[in-house]
Structures are given as structure tokens and as C-alpha cells.
Enzyme design. Structure first.
Site, PDB file in Angstrom:
ATOM      1  N   LEU A 112       0.875  -1.310  -0.232  1.00  0.00           N
ATOM      2  CA  LEU A 112       0.187   0.062   0.010  1.00  0.00           C
ATOM      3  C   LEU A 112       1.143   1.127   0.019  1.00  0.00           C
ATOM      4  O   LEU A 112       1.502   1.517   1.088  1.00  0.00           O
ATOM      5  CB  LEU A 112      -1.082  -0.024   1.318  1.00  0.00           C
ATOM      6  CG  LEU A 112      -1.706  -1.236   1.643  1.00  0.00           C
ATOM      7  CD1 LEU A 112      -2.318  -0.926   2.669  1.00  0.00           C
ATOM      8  CD2 LEU A 112      -2.611  -2.002   0.317  1.00  0.00           C
TER       9      LEU A 112
ATOM     10  N   CYS B 238       3.179   3.599  -3.001  1.00  0.00           N
ATOM     11  CA  CYS B 238       4.391   3.333  -3.892  1.00  0.00           C
ATOM     12  C   CYS B 238       5.479   4.628  -4.186  1.00  0.00           C
ATOM     13  O   CYS B 238       5.407   5.060  -5.109  1.00  0.00           O
ATOM     14  CB  CYS B 238       4.282   2.732  -5.107  1.00  0.00           C
ATOM     15  SG  CYS B 238       5.671   1.777  -5.920  1.00  0.00           S
TER      16      CYS B 238
ATOM     17  N   ARG C 256      -2.357   7.539  -7.786  1.00  0.00           N
ATOM     18  CA  ARG C 256      -2.758   7.807  -8.916  1.00  0.00           C
ATOM     19  C   ARG C 256      -2.334   6.716  -9.902  1.00  0.00           C
ATOM     20  O   ARG C 256      -1.101   6.622  -9.890  1.00  0.00           O
ATOM     21  CB  ARG C 256      -2.305   9.094  -9.432  1.00  0.00           C
ATOM     22  CG  ARG C 256      -3.082  10.481  -8.845  1.00  0.00           C
ATOM     23  CD  ARG C 256      -2.499  11.495  -9.225  1.00  0.00           C
ATOM     24  NE  ARG C 256      -1.102  11.905  -8.884  1.00  0.00           N
ATOM     25  CZ  ARG C 256      -0.771  12.520  -7.662  1.00  0.00           C
ATOM     26  NH1 ARG C 256      -1.699  12.877  -6.850  1.00  0.00           N
ATOM     27  NH2 ARG C 256       0.646  12.716  -7.296  1.00  0.00           N
TER      28      ARG C 256
ATOM     29  N   LYS D  91       8.129   8.820  17.481  1.00  0.00           N
ATOM     30  CA  LYS D  91       9.206   7.922  17.676  1.00  0.00           C
ATOM     31  C   LYS D  91       9.437   7.697  19.129  1.00  0.00           C
ATOM     32  O   LYS D  91       9.612   6.553  19.515  1.00  0.00           O
ATOM     33  CB  LYS D  91      10.402   8.286  16.793  1.00  0.00           C
ATOM     34  CG  LYS D  91      10.209   7.979  15.242  1.00  0.00           C
ATOM     35  CD  LYS D  91      11.218   8.578  14.667  1.00  0.00           C
ATOM     36  CE  LYS D  91      11.104   8.527  13.103  1.00  0.00           C
ATOM     37  NZ  LYS D  91      11.953   9.410  12.258  1.00  0.00           N
TER      38      LYS D  91
ATOM     39  N   VAL E  92       9.606   4.842   0.049  1.00  0.00           N
ATOM     40  CA  VAL E  92       9.822   3.776   0.626  1.00  0.00           C
ATOM     41  C   VAL E  92       9.357   2.423  -0.239  1.00  0.00           C
ATOM     42  O   VAL E  92      10.086   1.367  -0.440  1.00  0.00           O
ATOM     43  CB  VAL E  92       9.470   3.634   2.241  1.00  0.00           C
ATOM     44  CG1 VAL E  92       9.667   2.311   2.717  1.00  0.00           C
ATOM     45  CG2 VAL E  92       9.934   4.657   2.901  1.00  0.00           C
ATOM     46  N   GLY E  93       8.376   2.436  -0.662  1.00  0.00           N
ATOM     47  CA  GLY E  93       7.535   1.649  -1.331  1.00  0.00           C
ATOM     48  C   GLY E  93       8.215   1.161  -2.712  1.00  0.00           C
ATOM     49  O   GLY E  93       8.303   0.008  -3.090  1.00  0.00           O
ATOM     50  N   THR E  94       8.816   2.158  -3.352  1.00  0.00           N
ATOM     51  CA  THR E  94       9.556   1.909  -4.539  1.00  0.00           C
ATOM     52  C   THR E  94      10.749   1.118  -4.153  1.00  0.00           C
ATOM     53  O   THR E  94      10.976  -0.175  -4.985  1.00  0.00           O
ATOM     54  CB  THR E  94       9.918   3.220  -5.196  1.00  0.00           C
ATOM     55  OG1 THR E  94       8.954   4.009  -5.563  1.00  0.00           O
ATOM     56  CG2 THR E  94      10.847   3.089  -6.573  1.00  0.00           C
TER      57      THR E  94
ATOM     58  N   GLY F 230      15.246   7.477   4.464  1.00  0.00           N
ATOM     59  CA  GLY F 230      15.703   7.396   2.968  1.00  0.00           C
ATOM     60  C   GLY F 230      15.129   6.029   2.670  1.00  0.00           C
ATOM     61  O   GLY F 230      14.819   5.099   3.423  1.00  0.00           O
TER      62      GLY F 230
HETATM   63  N1  LIG Z   1      11.202   8.214   3.585  1.00  0.00           N
HETATM   64  C1  LIG Z   1      11.740   7.968   4.635  1.00  0.00           C
HETATM   65  O1  LIG Z   1      13.002   8.199   4.990  1.00  0.00           O
HETATM   66  C2  LIG Z   1      10.778   7.156   5.911  1.00  0.00           C
HETATM   67  C3  LIG Z   1       9.713   7.116   5.867  1.00  0.00           C
HETATM   68  N2  LIG Z   1       8.815   6.278   6.901  1.00  0.00           N
HETATM   69  C4  LIG Z   1       7.677   6.237   6.732  1.00  0.00           C
HETATM   70  O2  LIG Z   1       7.490   5.492   5.440  1.00  0.00           O
HETATM   71  C5  LIG Z   1       5.908   5.833   5.100  1.00  0.00           C
HETATM   72  C6  LIG Z   1       6.050   6.156   3.543  1.00  0.00           C
HETATM   73  O3  LIG Z   1       7.070   7.258   3.534  1.00  0.00           O
HETATM   74  P1  LIG Z   1       7.430   7.842   2.367  1.00  0.00           P
HETATM   75  O4  LIG Z   1       7.719   6.501   1.174  1.00  0.00           O
HETATM   76  O5  LIG Z   1       8.874   8.645   2.370  1.00  0.00           O
HETATM   77  O6  LIG Z   1       6.347   8.797   1.803  1.00  0.00           O
HETATM   78  P2  LIG Z   1       5.893   9.079   0.030  1.00  0.00           P
HETATM   79  O7  LIG Z   1       5.068  10.346   0.312  1.00  0.00           O
HETATM   80  O8  LIG Z   1       7.136   9.218  -0.779  1.00  0.00           O
HETATM   81  O9  LIG Z   1       5.046   7.807  -0.071  1.00  0.00           O
HETATM   82  C7  LIG Z   1       3.726   7.739   0.093  1.00  0.00           C
HETATM   83  C8  LIG Z   1       3.039   7.110  -1.266  1.00  0.00           C
HETATM   84  O10 LIG Z   1       1.536   6.777  -0.693  1.00  0.00           O
HETATM   85  C9  LIG Z   1       0.644   6.987  -1.866  1.00  0.00           C
HETATM   86  N3  LIG Z   1      -0.638   7.222  -1.545  1.00  0.00           N
HETATM   87  C10 LIG Z   1      -1.205   8.082  -0.666  1.00  0.00           C
HETATM   88  N4  LIG Z   1      -2.515   7.819  -0.528  1.00  0.00           N
HETATM   89  C11 LIG Z   1      -2.806   6.649  -0.907  1.00  0.00           C
HETATM   90  C12 LIG Z   1      -3.757   5.658  -1.181  1.00  0.00           C
HETATM   91  N5  LIG Z   1      -4.833   6.151  -0.438  1.00  0.00           N
HETATM   92  N6  LIG Z   1      -3.600   4.487  -1.568  1.00  0.00           N
HETATM   93  C13 LIG Z   1      -2.516   4.393  -2.208  1.00  0.00           C
HETATM   94  N7  LIG Z   1      -1.342   5.120  -2.066  1.00  0.00           N
HETATM   95  C14 LIG Z   1      -1.412   6.250  -1.539  1.00  0.00           C
HETATM   96  C15 LIG Z   1       1.196   8.542  -2.292  1.00  0.00           C
HETATM   97  O11 LIG Z   1       0.832   8.796  -3.538  1.00  0.00           O
HETATM   98  C16 LIG Z   1       3.053   8.302  -2.140  1.00  0.00           C
HETATM   99  O12 LIG Z   1       3.322   7.831  -3.247  1.00  0.00           O
HETATM  100  C17 LIG Z   1       5.442   6.876   6.047  1.00  0.00           C
HETATM  101  O13 LIG Z   1       4.925   6.471   7.023  1.00  0.00           O
HETATM  102  C18 LIG Z   1       6.686   7.438   6.726  1.00  0.00           C
HETATM  103  O14 LIG Z   1       6.607   8.121   7.735  1.00  0.00           O
HETATM  104  C19 LIG Z   1       9.527   5.943   7.820  1.00  0.00           C
HETATM  105  C20 LIG Z   1      10.704   5.980   8.102  1.00  0.00           C
HETATM  106  C21 LIG Z   1      11.828   6.602   7.040  1.00  0.00           C
HETATM  107  N1  LIG Z   2      11.352  11.867   8.084  1.00  0.00           N
HETATM  108  C1  LIG Z   2      11.986  11.202   8.677  1.00  0.00           C
HETATM  109  C2  LIG Z   2      12.074   9.601   8.092  1.00  0.00           C
HETATM  110  C3  LIG Z   2      12.234   8.483   8.980  1.00  0.00           C
HETATM  111  O1  LIG Z   2      11.517   8.168   9.846  1.00  0.00           O
HETATM  112  C4  LIG Z   2      13.292  11.324   9.083  1.00  0.00           C
HETATM  113  O2  LIG Z   2      13.627  12.417   8.754  1.00  0.00           O
HETATM  114  O3  LIG Z   2      13.971  10.872  10.166  1.00  0.00           O
END
Ligand SMILES: NC(=O)C1=CN([C@@H]2O[C@H](COP(=O)(O)OP(=O)(O)OC[C@H]3O[C@@H](n4cnc5c(N)ncnc54)[C@H](O)[C@@H]3O)[C@@H](O)[C@H]2O)C=CC1
Ligand SMILES: N[C@@H](CC=O)C(=O)O
Ligand code: NA
Length: 432
Positions: A13, A15, A50, A209, A18-20, A308
Site C-alpha cells: 500500500l 509506492c 494515482r 518515535k 519507501v514503497g519503490t 531514505g
Molecule cells: N522516507 C523515509 O525516510 C521514511 C519514511 N517512513 C515512513 O514510511 C511511510 C512512507 O513514507 P515515504 O515513502 O517517504 O512517503 P511518500 O510520500 O514518498 O510515499 C507515500 C505514497 O503513498 C501514496 N498514497 C497516498 N495515499 C494513498 C492511497 N490512498 N492509496 C495508495 N497510495 C497512496 C502517495 O501517492 C505516495 O506515493 C510513512 O509512514 C513515513 O513516515 C519511515 C521511515 C523513513
Molecule cells: N522523515 C523522517 C523519516 C524517517 O523516519 C526522518 O527524517 O527521520
């Protein structure tokens, strides 16, 4: 490589950043993951916001859907990875996934720190795993050590740098003299920042956290509302220079403490000065580090990449392999242990030290008057430095440990004094 068992169906859920990376590892490391789990991990669907966009992932386009709710309601999923973030629809999707028999891996600290008990109760009810190692300090294994490795010990304190974005900003401001906005833009471009970076710079991310760390460390429930939070937006170049002058560096810290005498806990997040020789002072860039103190083990330090795409995906995949192994065995793994409910102490009770810079009139009796303001609140001064500036002077006072309430009352008194032209900087000092 031996791969027994029919494939386990995995839904993703979200992409984004992180998802990618999760998809990349799932697809490029499929054989090894299958061998480690004992069955292949088959991507059964990817929910995105989207559809129809070019994506940097090598999967069958028919697996991509914009209907996340329908995906988690299918009933044939073994594992669901939630990396959308935020409260809704993530909460509803996780609950539906558990209800339909899937174990869940999430990186969503905001949701868990807000409403963890509801989600953990659902996982227990449906006998499924709900793992979230990625939610705290990204790639660093810290939640599993607290939940499992230290389950026989008594943790008394956790102090760490748990937000990569703010550490990146403070580090750049300190080491290159970069401005706040410039450093934040870099952190965003590198995929460290939350979708809304306010969560990072105002301390909400670190507070979430801290709530998760305190809950696991002290076997209780601490929610984000219980955590005292101060962001880094008020940290100025002057604060950073003042820290340097006294052999310190400014870091945003999350501190969780157990007070055994009152059986209560404290959880707080704020920028503070720490001595340059403290191990946390050398945590640079977007790295994170967490110190754990426990009765039998003593001091432990966990260090690594806290943000990251790829580092976070590493933690997600670790949880996914564990949850997949449990699915094959037909039993859930170790869940949350919150067998006690400890009171959360107000910030005013926290014991800390202050560094206070004051612009004062440079005349006889000023030092004594300032010293009196501290002593009337029972705050003991450790050092005072005075620098003349024409008719004015700058006083830099560093205190001994006192309650935060006494220290902030002292600062209020100083602000009201005629001889004090300005309280130009107030920052806590930690780590010695
Ligand atoms: N980026 C980071 O370094 C870290 C992120 N996280 C956590 O991981 C999670 C994801 O973070 P990121 O990948 O950075 O965020 P992001 O914003 O890059 O990715 C989230 C994705 O979810 C999609 N999305 C939104 N609503 C949706 C729906 N209803 N159905 C399907 N897809 C939907 C968005 O279009 C977006 O592509 C968050 O909870 C964040 O706090 C945790 C640790 C590190
Ligand atoms: N936005 C957060 C991502 C990881 O949890 C950070 O900068 O540490
Ligand atoms: Na982690």
C-alpha cells in the site's frame, strides 16, 4: 536454493520513496528471500494514489490499483505492507487487512503513536503480526532489540537522534553554515523528509518515535500526546555558535526515562547542546543513533541510517521475512508487551540543564542580580562568562541540573528584569 511451500501473497500500500525500494528488493532479491522464508513472496497487488503514471518499478502493470480498500479486502493475502503514511486511510486499511487474515508491516510511526492500541488489539484478535521496525530510526534495528533482546532486562533510559531530516539540517547549519531553508530542501530532495516536512522540523515525527520507544522500553502505553515536543525552527545560527563556544553541538534529541521511585515515565523531544566528545555529537548527516541504558546490560548504542528509501525498505523487508516465516508456521510472533500502565510525568518535572545567553547593562551589581534570579528558583549556576560590548555586556550562564519548571521560571524572571535587555538564547544541555 531450496524454496518449499506455495507462494505467500504480499500486497503493498503506497509506492513512494519507501514503497519503490520495497518493490525493488522484493523483485530483485526474490530467490534469496524465498529461500530465507521457505516460500516465495509473490506481489499480489500494489495500491497507489494515482494510476497511469510512469513508475520506477519492474512489475506487471496489472498489479497496480488505485483501490487500496478492495485490495486489502480480497481475503487471499498473507502479508500487507503499509507505506502510505498518515492516519487515514492507513488505519482503516491496516484494520481491514488484519481482519481479512493478513499480517501487516508498516513504517507508519504517526499512526502507531496516535492509535497503536487499537491496531495491536486487532492484531492480537486476529492472531496476526503487526511489525513496524521501519517506523523508528529507519534501518537501525532498535524495536526488535527492545521487544525481544532486552525483554529480560530493565531498560531505564533511551536517548537518541531519531529524525534524519533535522539532524541533516542542524549538521549542515553547523558544518557548512548553510541556511535552514537550503538544508531542508536538500533533505527533502534526498527523500528523508516526511510528505509534510512540518512533521520533521516541528518535532512531531521524533515525538511519535519517542512514544513508540518509551512504550516498548518501559512495557507501557505512551502516545504522541504524552510527549513534550519542541521543534528546531527556533534554533538560530547564534545558538549553534554559542554551542561551539562551549565545546558543544546542537542536536535534536528524543529522551525517554523511567523514574522507578514514582513508577512513571518521561518522554520528550527538543533541540539541546551536547558536548563534542559525546558519541551522539558525531552523528552526522541524516544518520540516527539511539542510546539505551538498562540495568544488566549497561549502555548500548545503535547507529545507522534513519531515513531514505533503501535503508527504510531494509527494515520493512526484515519485518516482512519474520512475518512471512510466522505465517508459514501458522502462529504470530512476539507481540507488544504493555502489561503495566505507567503515568507520564509533565515536562516541568524533567531534570535538565540550561544554557542561557543574556544581553545586560554593563554596570555594577548586574551579575549579582542575575545570580539572585537563579538562586531564588533553586537553580545552581555551573559557569558564567561575561563579555563586554560597549555599554552592554553578554552573560552566558550554564546551570547545574534542576527541574525544567524551575529553569523556565528563572528565564521568565530574567525576562522581566530591567537590567536584562534581552534573553537572546535559551537551550537545554544534555549528555554529561
Ligand atoms: N522516507 C523515509 O525516510 C521514511 C519514511 N517512513 C515512513 O514510511 C511511510 C512512507 O513514507 P515515504 O515513502 O517517504 O512517503 P511518500 O510520500 O514518498 O510515499 C507515500 C505514497 O503513498 C501514496 N498514497 C497516498 N495515499 C494513498 C492511497 N490512498 N492509496 C495508495 N497510495 C497512496 C502517495 O501517492 C505516495 O506515493 C510513512 O509512514 C513515513 O513516515 C519511515 C521511515 C523513513
Ligand atoms: N522523515 C523522517 C523519516 C524517517 O523516519 C526522518 O527524517 O527521520
Ligand atoms: Na528501525
Amino acid at each position: 536454493m531450496s524454496q518449499t511451500g506455495k507462494p505467500l501473497k504480499v500486497a503493498l500500500l503506497g509506492c513512494g520513496v519507501v514503497g519503490t525500494e520495497v518493490v525493488r528488493i522484493l523483485t530483485t532479491r526474490a530467490d534469496d528471500l524465498a529461500a530465507r522464508v521457505g516460500a516465495p513472496l509473490e506481489i499480489a497487488g500494489i495500491a497507489v494514489r494515482r494510476g497511469g503514471r510512469e513508475r520506477d518499478i519492474a512489475v506487471d502493470p496489472s498489479l497496480i490499483t488505485t483501490d487500496a480498500q478492495a485490495l486489502v479486502s480480497r481475503g487471499d493475502l498473507d502479508l500487507v505492507i503499509e507505506v502510505i503514511g498518515g492516519l487515514e486511510p492507513a488505519r482503516g486499511l491496516i484494520l481491514t487487512a488484519l481482519e481479512h487474515g493478513a499480517s501487516v508491516v508498516t513504517a507508519n510511526k504517526a499512526l502507531l503513536a496516535e492509535d497503536g492500541p487499537t491496531l495491536f488489539a486487532a492484531a492480537e484478535k486476529y492472531e496476526r503480526d503487526l511489525y513496524f521496525e521501519a517506523a523508528v530510526a529507519g534501518a537501525i534495528p532498535i524495536l526488535r532489540p527492545l521487544r525481544e533482546s532486552l525483554a529480560g532486562d530493565d531498560v531505564t533510559r533511551v536517548m537518541g537522534i531519531v529524525n534524519g531530516t533535522t539532524n541533516y539540517i542542524l549538521d549542515k547549519m553547523d558544518s557548512t553554515g548553510a541556511g535552514f531553508d537550503e538544508a531542508l530542501a536538500e533533505a527533502q530532495a534526498l527523500g528523508y523528509a516526511e510528505a509534510d516536512p512540518t512533521a520533521d522540523i516541528e518535532g512531531f515525527d521524533a515525538a511519535a518515535k519517542a512514544a513508540l520507544l518509551a512504550s516498548l522500553a518501559f512495557h507501557t502505553r505512551v502516545s504522541i500526546a504524552d510527549v513534550h515536543r519542541e521543534g528546531i525552527t527556533e534554533v538560530s545560527a547564534t545558538d549553534i555558535a554559542s554551542a561551539r563556544e562551549m565545546g558543544c553541538v546542537v542536536k535534536s534529541l528524543a529522551i525517554c526515562e523511567l523514574d522507578e521511585a514514582t513508577d512513571s515515565v518521561s518522554a520528550r523531544v527538543y533541540p539541546a547542546m551536547i558536548p563534542l566528545n559525546h558519541p551522539l555529537a558525531s552523528v552526522r548527516d541524516a544518520y540516527n543513533a539511539v542510546f539505551v541504558e538498562s540495568k544488566a546490560a549497561g549502555q548500548l548504542m545503535f547507529y545507522g541510517r534513519g531515513a531514505g528509501g533503501a535503508p527504510t525498505a531494509s527494515a520493512v523487508l526484515g519485518d516482512l521475512v519474520s512475518a512471512a516465516r510466522n505465517r508459514l508456521k501458522g502462529v504470530p510472533g512476539v507481540g507488544e508487551s504493555s502489561y503495566t500502565q505507567r503515568a507520564v510525568r509533565p515536562m516541568g518535572d524533567a531534570m535538565t540543564r540550561y544554557h542561557v545567553s543574556l544581553d545586560v547593562a554593563d554596570k555594577a551589581g548586574v551579575l549579582a542580580a542575575v545570580a539572585h534570579a537563579f538562586s531564588e528558583h533553586d537553580v545552581s549556576i555551573q559557569t558564567v562568562r561575561q563579555e563586554g560590548r560597549g555599554g552592554d555586556a553578554q552573560l552566558v550562564v550554564v546551570t547545574h541540573t534542576a527541574t525544567d519548571a524551575a529553569l523556565s521560571a528563572t528565564v521568565e524572571t530574567l525576562r522581566d528584569m530591567d537590567i536584562v535587555r534581552e534573553v537572546s538564547s535559551v537551550m537545554r544541555v544534555e549528555g554529561d
